[in-house]
Design a protein around this motif. Structure first.
Motif, PDB file in Angstrom:
ATOM      1  N   ALA A  97      10.880 -14.535  25.868  1.00  0.00           N
ATOM      2  CA  ALA A  97      11.810 -15.655  25.889  1.00  0.00           C
ATOM      3  C   ALA A  97      12.767 -15.460  24.718  1.00  0.00           C
ATOM      4  CB  ALA A  97      11.064 -16.985  25.749  1.00  0.00           C
ATOM      5  N   TRP A  98      14.013 -15.872  24.885  1.00  0.00           N
ATOM      6  CA  TRP A  98      14.992 -15.710  23.807  1.00  0.00           C
ATOM      7  C   TRP A  98      14.547 -16.413  22.538  1.00  0.00           C
ATOM      8  CZ3 TRP A  98      18.185 -11.942  23.772  1.00  0.00           C
ATOM      9  CH2 TRP A  98      18.651 -11.411  24.954  1.00  0.00           C
ATOM     10  N   SER A  99      13.932 -17.576  22.699  1.00  0.00           N
ATOM     11  CA  SER A  99      13.476 -18.313  21.514  1.00  0.00           C
ATOM     12  C   SER A  99      12.389 -17.524  20.780  1.00  0.00           C
ATOM     13  CB  SER A  99      12.967 -19.698  21.897  1.00  0.00           C
ATOM     14  OG  SER A  99      11.912 -19.599  22.841  1.00  0.00           O
ATOM     15  N   THR A 104      10.771 -14.263  16.268  1.00  0.00           N
ATOM     16  CA  THR A 104      10.204 -12.980  15.844  1.00  0.00           C
ATOM     17  C   THR A 104      11.115 -12.298  14.841  1.00  0.00           C
ATOM     18  OG1 THR A 104       9.077 -12.692  17.969  1.00  0.00           O
ATOM     19  CG2 THR A 104       9.464 -10.701  16.656  1.00  0.00           C
ATOM     20  N   ALA A 105      12.387 -12.178  15.175  1.00  0.00           N
ATOM     21  CA  ALA A 105      13.348 -11.501  14.302  1.00  0.00           C
ATOM     22  C   ALA A 105      13.471 -12.202  12.955  1.00  0.00           C
ATOM     23  CB  ALA A 105      14.712 -11.417  14.993  1.00  0.00           C
ATOM     24  N   ILE A 106      13.535 -13.521  12.966  1.00  0.00           N
ATOM     25  CA  ILE A 106      13.696 -14.272  11.715  1.00  0.00           C
ATOM     26  C   ILE A 106      12.442 -14.190  10.860  1.00  0.00           C
ATOM     27  CG2 ILE A 106      13.978 -16.590  10.740  1.00  0.00           C
ATOM     28  CD1 ILE A 106      15.889 -17.155  13.138  1.00  0.00           C
ATOM     29  N   PHE A 107      11.286 -14.435  11.461  1.00  0.00           N
ATOM     30  CA  PHE A 107      10.038 -14.411  10.687  1.00  0.00           C
ATOM     31  C   PHE A 107       9.808 -13.039  10.067  1.00  0.00           C
ATOM     32  CE2 PHE A 107       5.586 -13.883   9.831  1.00  0.00           C
ATOM     33  CZ  PHE A 107       5.186 -15.109   9.330  1.00  0.00           C
ATOM     34  N   LEU A 108       9.955 -11.989  10.864  1.00  0.00           N
ATOM     35  CA  LEU A 108       9.713 -10.650  10.339  1.00  0.00           C
ATOM     36  C   LEU A 108      10.784 -10.227   9.338  1.00  0.00           C
ATOM     37  CD1 LEU A 108       8.260  -8.850  13.492  1.00  0.00           C
ATOM     38  CD2 LEU A 108       7.029  -9.660  11.458  1.00  0.00           C
TER      39      LEU A 108
END
Length: 132
Positions: A97-99, A104-108
């Motif tokens: 899902a896009w969310s 994922t991208a922000i947390f990592l």
């Protein structure tokens, strides 16, 4: 001109490897916990795509040479972890899902690039202190 290698290249790479592994593990645990999943049943299914992608990222970046650098080492590891992890998750039927991709991208980015940014700041401070 100094012929001595920077401290980051002569120090062991395993603390950086552990820091990235912890980032992936925390991402997995927080994700499972926030979606009311059973940690024991979901952990292996959720962690492997991102753990494998992070390992590939380390190889692509040749991170053992200077693992604490934000650019390019950290950015390459982060990008391969996110994109590879999402691709492997999707290919294995984990759904996308896009969310989820955005979280994922922000947390990592915060975790994998964040610790590297802290190290860079500490190094700059030490270099200024040594120059004084």
């Amino acid at each position: 001109m100094s012929t001595t290698a920077p401290a980051s290249r002569t120090s062991p790479f395993w603390p950086a490897l552990v820091a990235d592994a912890v980032a992936v593990l925390v991402f997995t645990i927080v994700g499972i916990a926030s979606h009311d999943g059973s940690l024991t049943s979901a952990f292996g299914r959720v962690v492997w795509p991102f753990a494998l992608a992070a390992t590939i990222g380390w190889a692509v970046a040749r991170a053992w040479r200077d693992p604490a650098r934000v650019w390019p080492t950290g950015v390459i590891i982060w990008a391969v972890t996110v994109l590879g992890g999402l691709a492997l998750r999707g290919l294995s039927g984990g759904g996308l899902a896009w969310s989820f991709a955005l979280v994922t991208a922000i947390f990592l980015a915060i975790t994998m690039l964040g610790w590297r940014g802290l190290v860079a700041g500490i190094r700059r401070g030490q270099a200024r202190a040594a120059a004084s």
